[in-house]
Design a protein around this motif. Structure first.
Motif, PDB file in Angstrom:
ATOM      1  N   ALA A   1     -25.794 -14.917  45.646  1.00  0.00           N
ATOM      2  CA  ALA A   1     -25.232 -14.040  46.681  1.00  0.00           C
ATOM      3  C   ALA A   1     -24.664 -14.944  47.763  1.00  0.00           C
ATOM      4  CB  ALA A   1     -26.288 -13.105  47.268  1.00  0.00           C
ATOM      5  N   SER A   2     -23.737 -14.413  48.536  1.00  0.00           N
ATOM      6  CA  SER A   2     -23.150 -15.197  49.619  1.00  0.00           C
ATOM      7  C   SER A   2     -22.565 -14.273  50.680  1.00  0.00           C
ATOM      8  CB  SER A   2     -22.040 -16.115  49.087  1.00  0.00           C
ATOM      9  OG  SER A   2     -21.416 -16.814  50.146  1.00  0.00           O
ATOM     10  N   THR A   3     -22.737 -14.676  51.933  1.00  0.00           N
ATOM     11  CA  THR A   3     -22.077 -13.967  53.039  1.00  0.00           C
ATOM     12  C   THR A   3     -21.084 -14.894  53.749  1.00  0.00           C
ATOM     13  OG1 THR A   3     -23.936 -14.525  54.507  1.00  0.00           O
ATOM     14  CG2 THR A   3     -23.997 -12.370  53.414  1.00  0.00           C
ATOM     15  N   LYS A   4     -20.592 -15.881  53.022  1.00  0.00           N
ATOM     16  CA  LYS A   4     -19.673 -16.845  53.630  1.00  0.00           C
ATOM     17  C   LYS A   4     -18.397 -16.182  54.119  1.00  0.00           C
ATOM     18  CE  LYS A   4     -17.529 -21.356  52.965  1.00  0.00           C
ATOM     19  NZ  LYS A   4     -17.427 -22.561  52.090  1.00  0.00           N
ATOM     20  N   GLN A   5     -17.886 -15.209  53.369  1.00  0.00           N
ATOM     21  CA  GLN A   5     -16.640 -14.552  53.778  1.00  0.00           C
ATOM     22  C   GLN A   5     -16.781 -13.813  55.107  1.00  0.00           C
ATOM     23  OE1 GLN A   5     -15.385 -12.151  50.395  1.00  0.00           O
ATOM     24  NE2 GLN A   5     -14.103 -13.828  49.644  1.00  0.00           N
ATOM     25  N   GLU A   6     -18.017 -13.523  55.496  1.00  0.00           N
ATOM     26  CA  GLU A   6     -18.281 -12.877  56.779  1.00  0.00           C
ATOM     27  C   GLU A   6     -18.720 -13.890  57.833  1.00  0.00           C
ATOM     28  OE1 GLU A   6     -20.796  -9.285  56.111  1.00  0.00           O
ATOM     29  OE2 GLU A   6     -20.495  -9.817  54.004  1.00  0.00           O
ATOM     30  N   ASN A   7     -18.437 -15.160  57.568  1.00  0.00           N
ATOM     31  CA  ASN A   7     -18.823 -16.258  58.462  1.00  0.00           C
ATOM     32  C   ASN A   7     -20.330 -16.292  58.667  1.00  0.00           C
ATOM     33  OD1 ASN A   7     -18.344 -18.540  60.006  1.00  0.00           O
ATOM     34  ND2 ASN A   7     -17.897 -17.400  61.885  1.00  0.00           N
ATOM     35  N   TYR A   8     -21.047 -15.952  57.613  1.00  0.00           N
ATOM     36  CA  TYR A   8     -22.511 -16.019  57.610  1.00  0.00           C
ATOM     37  C   TYR A   8     -23.140 -15.287  58.793  1.00  0.00           C
ATOM     38  CZ  TYR A   8     -22.051 -19.634  53.975  1.00  0.00           C
ATOM     39  OH  TYR A   8     -21.770 -20.323  52.820  1.00  0.00           O
ATOM     40  N   LYS A   9     -22.648 -14.096  59.055  1.00  0.00           N
ATOM     41  CA  LYS A   9     -23.194 -13.302  60.164  1.00  0.00           C
ATOM     42  C   LYS A   9     -24.445 -12.519  59.787  1.00  0.00           C
ATOM     43  CE  LYS A   9     -19.002 -12.608  62.912  1.00  0.00           C
ATOM     44  NZ  LYS A   9     -18.127 -11.605  63.574  1.00  0.00           N
ATOM     45  N   ARG A  10     -24.765 -12.496  58.490  1.00  0.00           N
ATOM     46  CA  ARG A  10     -25.913 -11.691  58.070  1.00  0.00           C
ATOM     47  C   ARG A  10     -26.555 -12.288  56.834  1.00  0.00           C
ATOM     48  NH1 ARG A  10     -25.080  -8.416  53.620  1.00  0.00           N
ATOM     49  NH2 ARG A  10     -22.927  -8.349  52.852  1.00  0.00           N
ATOM     50  N   ILE A  11     -27.775 -11.807  56.579  1.00  0.00           N
ATOM     51  CA  ILE A  11     -28.510 -12.139  55.363  1.00  0.00           C
ATOM     52  C   ILE A  11     -28.157 -11.096  54.304  1.00  0.00           C
ATOM     53  CG2 ILE A  11     -30.825 -12.306  54.365  1.00  0.00           C
ATOM     54  CD1 ILE A  11     -30.168 -14.603  56.260  1.00  0.00           C
ATOM     55  N   PRO A  12     -27.946 -11.490  53.058  1.00  0.00           N
ATOM     56  CA  PRO A  12     -27.636 -10.491  52.023  1.00  0.00           C
ATOM     57  C   PRO A  12     -28.764  -9.473  51.841  1.00  0.00           C
ATOM     58  CG  PRO A  12     -27.181 -12.716  51.239  1.00  0.00           C
ATOM     59  CD  PRO A  12     -27.920 -12.862  52.528  1.00  0.00           C
ATOM     60  N   GLN A  13     -28.387  -8.262  51.480  1.00  0.00           N
ATOM     61  CA  GLN A  13     -29.376  -7.258  51.105  1.00  0.00           C
ATOM     62  C   GLN A  13     -29.964  -7.618  49.737  1.00  0.00           C
ATOM     63  OE1 GLN A  13     -30.230  -4.617  53.127  1.00  0.00           O
ATOM     64  NE2 GLN A  13     -28.834  -5.507  54.646  1.00  0.00           N
ATOM     65  N   PHE A  14     -31.165  -7.137  49.479  1.00  0.00           N
ATOM     66  CA  PHE A  14     -31.799  -7.449  48.198  1.00  0.00           C
ATOM     67  C   PHE A  14     -30.939  -6.998  47.014  1.00  0.00           C
ATOM     68  CE2 PHE A  14     -36.421  -7.340  49.968  1.00  0.00           C
ATOM     69  CZ  PHE A  14     -36.167  -8.523  50.651  1.00  0.00           C
ATOM     70  N   ASP A  15     -30.257  -5.842  47.156  1.00  0.00           N
ATOM     71  CA  ASP A  15     -29.468  -5.347  46.028  1.00  0.00           C
ATOM     72  C   ASP A  15     -28.167  -6.133  45.826  1.00  0.00           C
ATOM     73  OD1 ASP A  15     -27.900  -4.398  48.114  1.00  0.00           O
ATOM     74  OD2 ASP A  15     -28.297  -2.278  47.720  1.00  0.00           O
ATOM     75  N   GLU A  16     -27.886  -7.069  46.709  1.00  0.00           N
ATOM     76  CA  GLU A  16     -26.735  -7.954  46.533  1.00  0.00           C
ATOM     77  C   GLU A  16     -27.098  -9.207  45.733  1.00  0.00           C
ATOM     78  OE1 GLU A  16     -23.921  -8.185  50.115  1.00  0.00           O
ATOM     79  OE2 GLU A  16     -25.829  -7.605  51.036  1.00  0.00           O
ATOM     80  N   LEU A  17     -28.381  -9.458  45.542  1.00  0.00           N
ATOM     81  CA  LEU A  17     -28.803 -10.637  44.794  1.00  0.00           C
ATOM     82  C   LEU A  17     -28.519 -10.414  43.314  1.00  0.00           C
ATOM     83  CD1 LEU A  17     -32.244 -11.370  46.514  1.00  0.00           C
ATOM     84  CD2 LEU A  17     -29.973 -12.210  47.145  1.00  0.00           C
ATOM     85  N   ASN A  18     -27.834 -11.364  42.708  1.00  0.00           N
ATOM     86  CA  ASN A  18     -27.387 -11.212  41.322  1.00  0.00           C
ATOM     87  C   ASN A  18     -27.821 -12.431  40.511  1.00  0.00           C
ATOM     88  OD1 ASN A  18     -26.108 -10.338  39.014  1.00  0.00           O
ATOM     89  ND2 ASN A  18     -24.077 -11.038  39.662  1.00  0.00           N
ATOM     90  N   TYR A  19     -28.861 -12.246  39.698  1.00  0.00           N
ATOM     91  CA  TYR A  19     -29.344 -13.350  38.864  1.00  0.00           C
ATOM     92  C   TYR A  19     -30.094 -12.779  37.670  1.00  0.00           C
ATOM     93  CZ  TYR A  19     -33.757 -12.348  41.285  1.00  0.00           C
ATOM     94  OH  TYR A  19     -34.870 -11.723  41.796  1.00  0.00           O
ATOM     95  N   ASP A  20     -30.124 -13.558  36.592  1.00  0.00           N
ATOM     96  CA  ASP A  20     -30.866 -13.170  35.389  1.00  0.00           C
ATOM     97  C   ASP A  20     -32.329 -13.594  35.516  1.00  0.00           C
ATOM     98  OD1 ASP A  20     -28.587 -12.136  34.172  1.00  0.00           O
ATOM     99  OD2 ASP A  20     -28.009 -14.112  33.391  1.00  0.00           O
ATOM    100  N   LYS A  21     -33.166 -13.003  34.707  1.00  0.00           N
ATOM    101  CA  LYS A  21     -34.603 -13.257  34.783  1.00  0.00           C
ATOM    102  C   LYS A  21     -35.019 -14.553  34.089  1.00  0.00           C
ATOM    103  CE  LYS A  21     -35.405  -9.515  37.085  1.00  0.00           C
ATOM    104  NZ  LYS A  21     -35.724  -9.609  38.535  1.00  0.00           N
TER     105      LYS A  21
END
Length: 365
Positions: free
Chosen positions: A124-144
């Protein structure tokens, strides 16, 4: 008799403020530590007297942070920056990848180092928003089946902090907590590994704390240079080579001070009071001061803000310096202003900054 000095309002981002009682005790013990006739800096790291200091610091950290039974506590060197490499060297398994949550400059650095070792991806990344926030849990994208998921718990440059941590199940969760460790209680059991440079909340620079879940040693690579192997440091109680003995002594004294403040729970209450003083001044300023972080991602440790123009910022920083405030310049990569309110920064310093901000606004509106 200890010399009385005028203490600065120290808002440095690191190395940062240390508790005055800890500095005073170190001053008292500097030449003759516990009747040894030597400074703690002169003690052999193999001596019983130093071993007592070393093990007491480990015990206190386990107690204060409620570290689960069986977890290992290590005192290493090289800063969090070396951990950026050690983590993937030990745990990024062949044929697997590791996910990195991008929330600022330090997660970028960790990602870049891991990329030299093996396959990594942005979970996940919020770089496009100049790192103004922490990603929401549902934005985390990874395999188990990945080797681990890496996060940076607090972002010093952008002033954002994870308020809650994801449950990653069987995926090991690894966190760089350099700038907010011990600022509030944490469920350590959620993490497979936590690492932190000491120079924000734990003591002087030179010590790196690693908190390691025991099963991770079974996953760790064994074909690494000795000093890069966690299992070697565990086996030797962080005494394989000469550790930063004075830094560990200071870390232990800081932990005693934390205990005297009511433990991590007491520290959190004070940290929230300190941060609220400055955030309230920002929020009540009618946009004279503009906070960088979104409100639900605001950091307790690093309060970042800008003023309405570069000229006004320069004037604010210049007058603040004359008034005894140190370290309020924002990071060179983003500019603006930053007040780092780490554990040892007293409430009185934050009250003084709040009052200065209000007065500066009145005089420059």
């Amino acid at each position: 008799m200890l010399k009385q000095v005028q203490r600065a309002y120290n808002f440095n981002a690191g190395p940062s403020a240390l508790p005055l009682p800890v500095l005073q005790k170190a001053q008292e013990e500097l030449v003759d530590f516990r009747g040894s006739g030597m400074s703690v800096m002169e003690l052999s790291h193999r001596s019983a007297l130093y071993e007592e200091v070393h093990n007491e610091a480990i015990r206190l950290l386990k107690e204060l942070y409620k570290i689960p039974e069986g977890y290992h506590v290590l005192f290493l060197q090289g800063g969090a920056s070396l951990q950026f490499s050690m983590v993937p060297m030990n745990f990024l398994q062949a044929g697997k990848s590791a996910g990195y949550v991008m929330t600022g400059a330090w997660s970028e650095k960790a990602f870049a180092e891991a990329k030299l070792i093996g396959e990594v991806f942005e979970a996940a990344s919020t770089k496009q928003e100049n790192y103004k926030r922490i990603p929401q849990f549902d934005e985390l994208n990874y395999d188990k089946d990945i080797s681990y998921l890496h996060i940076t718990s607090n972002n010093t440059i952008f002033g954002t902090q994870w308020s809650q941590f994801p449950d990653t199940g069987d995926v090991p969760l690894i966190a760089d907590m350099s700038s907010d460790i011990l600022c509030k209680p944490v469920d350590v059991e959620k993490f497979a590994l936590i690492y932190a440079g000491a120079q924000k909340n734990l003591g002087p620079s030179g010590v790196t704390v690693v908190i390691l879940r025991p099963d991770m040693l079974e996953r760790a690579a064994k074909n690494l240079p000795t000093m890069l192997r966690y299992d070697i440091h565990v086996k030797n109680n962080s005494l394989y080579n000469t550790p930063p003995t004075f830094g560990i002594y200071m870390l232990g004294e800081v932990l005693k001070w934390v205990k005297d403040q009511g433990g991590v729970e007491g520290i959190e209450q004070r940290n929230r009071e300190k941060a609220a003083l400055i955030y309230d001044a920002i929020d009540a300023s009618n946009d004279f001061y503009r906070g960088h972080a979104e409100k639900d991602s605001r950091s307790l440790m690093n309060i970042t803000f800008t003023l309405q123009s570069d000229e006004l910022e320069k004037k604010f920083l210049s007058e603040a310096k004359k008034a005894g405030f140190v370290g309020l310049n924002g990071h060179r990569s983003v500019g603006g202003c930053r007040a780092s309110t780490y554990n040892a920064v007293p409430v009185e310093a934050c009250q003084a900054l709040r009052d200065f901000m209000i007065q500066f606004q009145k005089e420059n509106s």
